[in-house]
Enzyme design. Structure first.
Site, PDB file in Angstrom:
ATOM      1  N   PRO A 123      31.739 -63.458  -3.823  1.00 37.03           N
ATOM      2  CA  PRO A 123      30.858 -64.584  -3.560  1.00 37.03           C
ATOM      3  C   PRO A 123      30.797 -65.631  -4.671  1.00 37.03           C
ATOM      4  CG  PRO A 123      29.605 -62.571  -3.949  1.00 37.03           C
ATOM      5  CD  PRO A 123      31.033 -62.182  -3.787  1.00 37.03           C
ATOM      6  N   ASN A 124      30.740 -66.861  -4.222  1.00 34.30           N
ATOM      7  CA  ASN A 124      30.570 -68.047  -5.086  1.00 34.30           C
ATOM      8  C   ASN A 124      31.813 -68.429  -5.885  1.00 34.30           C
ATOM      9  OD1 ASN A 124      27.741 -68.475  -4.417  1.00 34.30           O
ATOM     10  ND2 ASN A 124      27.390 -66.565  -5.520  1.00 34.30           N
ATOM     11  N   ARG A 139      30.230 -74.732  -9.866  1.00 31.93           N
ATOM     12  CA  ARG A 139      29.203 -73.825 -10.381  1.00 31.93           C
ATOM     13  C   ARG A 139      29.327 -73.663 -11.900  1.00 31.93           C
ATOM     14  NH1 ARG A 139      30.958 -67.514  -9.456  1.00 31.93           N
ATOM     15  NH2 ARG A 139      28.788 -67.239 -10.058  1.00 31.93           N
ATOM     16  N   TYR A 178      32.312 -71.000 -16.194  1.00 34.57           N
ATOM     17  CA  TYR A 178      33.493 -70.721 -15.367  1.00 34.57           C
ATOM     18  C   TYR A 178      34.564 -71.804 -15.427  1.00 34.57           C
ATOM     19  CZ  TYR A 178      30.292 -67.194 -13.562  1.00 34.57           C
ATOM     20  OH  TYR A 178      29.423 -66.138 -13.461  1.00 34.57           O
ATOM     21  N   ASN A 228      38.105 -59.445  -8.056  1.00 37.82           N
ATOM     22  CA  ASN A 228      36.961 -59.971  -8.784  1.00 37.82           C
ATOM     23  C   ASN A 228      35.815 -59.961  -7.779  1.00 37.82           C
ATOM     24  OD1 ASN A 228      34.938 -61.345 -10.057  1.00 37.82           O
ATOM     25  ND2 ASN A 228      36.203 -63.050 -10.753  1.00 37.82           N
ATOM     26  N   ALA A 284      29.371 -61.302  -7.988  1.00 34.20           N
ATOM     27  CA  ALA A 284      28.042 -60.684  -8.124  1.00 34.20           C
ATOM     28  C   ALA A 284      27.988 -59.277  -7.515  1.00 34.20           C
ATOM     29  CB  ALA A 284      26.987 -61.574  -7.479  1.00 34.20           C
ATOM     30  N   GLU A 301      40.407 -54.688 -11.993  1.00 38.69           N
ATOM     31  CA  GLU A 301      39.197 -55.527 -11.934  1.00 38.69           C
ATOM     32  C   GLU A 301      39.395 -56.752 -12.828  1.00 38.69           C
ATOM     33  OE1 GLU A 301      35.965 -53.585 -14.012  1.00 38.69           O
ATOM     34  OE2 GLU A 301      34.455 -54.895 -13.117  1.00 38.69           O
ATOM     35  N   HIS A 304      37.405 -60.399 -14.225  1.00 40.14           N
ATOM     36  CA  HIS A 304      36.271 -61.323 -14.319  1.00 40.14           C
ATOM     37  C   HIS A 304      36.670 -62.489 -15.199  1.00 40.14           C
ATOM     38  CE1 HIS A 304      33.599 -58.543 -12.364  1.00 40.14           C
ATOM     39  NE2 HIS A 304      34.113 -57.588 -13.117  1.00 40.14           N
ATOM     40  N   ARG A 355      27.291 -60.548 -21.430  1.00 38.93           N
ATOM     41  CA  ARG A 355      26.321 -61.363 -20.698  1.00 38.93           C
ATOM     42  C   ARG A 355      25.020 -60.575 -20.451  1.00 38.93           C
ATOM     43  NH1 ARG A 355      29.089 -64.540 -15.929  1.00 38.93           N
ATOM     44  NH2 ARG A 355      27.006 -65.480 -15.975  1.00 38.93           N
TER      45      ARG A 355
HETATM   46  C1  DQA Z   1      32.133 -62.995 -12.460  1.00 34.40           C
HETATM   47  C2  DQA Z   1      30.977 -62.395 -13.268  1.00 34.40           C
HETATM   48  C3  DQA Z   1      29.838 -61.970 -12.348  1.00 34.40           C
HETATM   49  O1  DQA Z   1      28.783 -61.394 -13.099  1.00 34.40           O
HETATM   50  C4  DQA Z   1      29.295 -63.166 -11.586  1.00 34.40           C
HETATM   51  O2  DQA Z   1      28.290 -62.754 -10.677  1.00 34.40           O
HETATM   52  C5  DQA Z   1      30.359 -63.939 -10.908  1.00 34.40           C
HETATM   53  C6  DQA Z   1      31.647 -64.133 -11.571  1.00 34.40           C
HETATM   54  C7  DQA Z   1      33.255 -63.540 -13.356  1.00 34.40           C
HETATM   55  O3  DQA Z   1      34.344 -63.765 -12.845  1.00 34.40           O
HETATM   56  O4  DQA Z   1      33.031 -63.760 -14.559  1.00 34.40           O
HETATM   57  O5  DQA Z   1      30.139 -64.522  -9.838  1.00 34.40           O
HETATM   58  O6  DQA Z   1      32.690 -61.968 -11.654  1.00 34.40           O
END
Ligand code: DQA
Length: 146
Positions: A9-10, A17, A22, A73, A76, A97, A99, A106
């Protein structure tokens, strides 16, 4: 070699965002980066992004018997989804994984990664390059296993 690369998501809002975290590049830029890297590594990539947990679970399940590995990835859902963890365990494919940010540096609620518990490699805090490194790792890992 066939890989499923999933974004949660997002991540479709990249470039809009929280740019201080990011970056200014968009999801389209990320797709371009991943597909170019896949070409260099001679990997057949299926890319998928969803804002819905069940869609991500369905997609992981669909990789069973079809793909050689999963790069994910979960965004959230990293920190909440036992369903994604269970799906990764169910298909039992090599998994990495990714990120964009370093979640270990964080907020406290980002310190746990459920999906990460089913992954053999972790790339965080490297921006787009994390996906490239995950693909390189996957290629190496799968070739060694053959
Ligand atoms: C994320 C880190 C997550 O905590 C966050 O909710 C994201 C992006 C990252 O790529 O750094 O949406 O996965």
């Amino acid at each position: 070699m066939k890989l499923l690369i999933l974004n949660g998501p997002n991540l479709n809002m990249l470039g809009v965002r929280e740019k201080h975290l990011y970056g200014a590049q968009t999801y389209e830029d990320l797709k371009r980066y991943i597909l170019e890297k896949a070409g260099e590594l001679n990997i057949d990539v299926e890319l998928y992004q969803s804002n819905h947990e069940g869609d991500l679970v369905d997609k992981i399940q669909s990789a069973y018997g079809e793909k050689d590995g999963v790069v994910i990835n979960p965004a959230a859902y990293t920190h909440t989804s036992v369903a994604i963890l269970d799906a990764l365990k169910a298909v039992n494919l090599p998994a990495a994984e990714v990120h964009l940010t370093d979640i270990t540096k964080r907020e406290a609620f980002r310190q746990i990664s459920y999906a990460g518990m089913a992954c053999q490699a972790h790339f965080m805090g490297l921006g787009f390059e994390g996906y490239g490194k995950a693909m390189e790792w996957m290629k190496d890992h799968i070739e060694k296993a053959e």
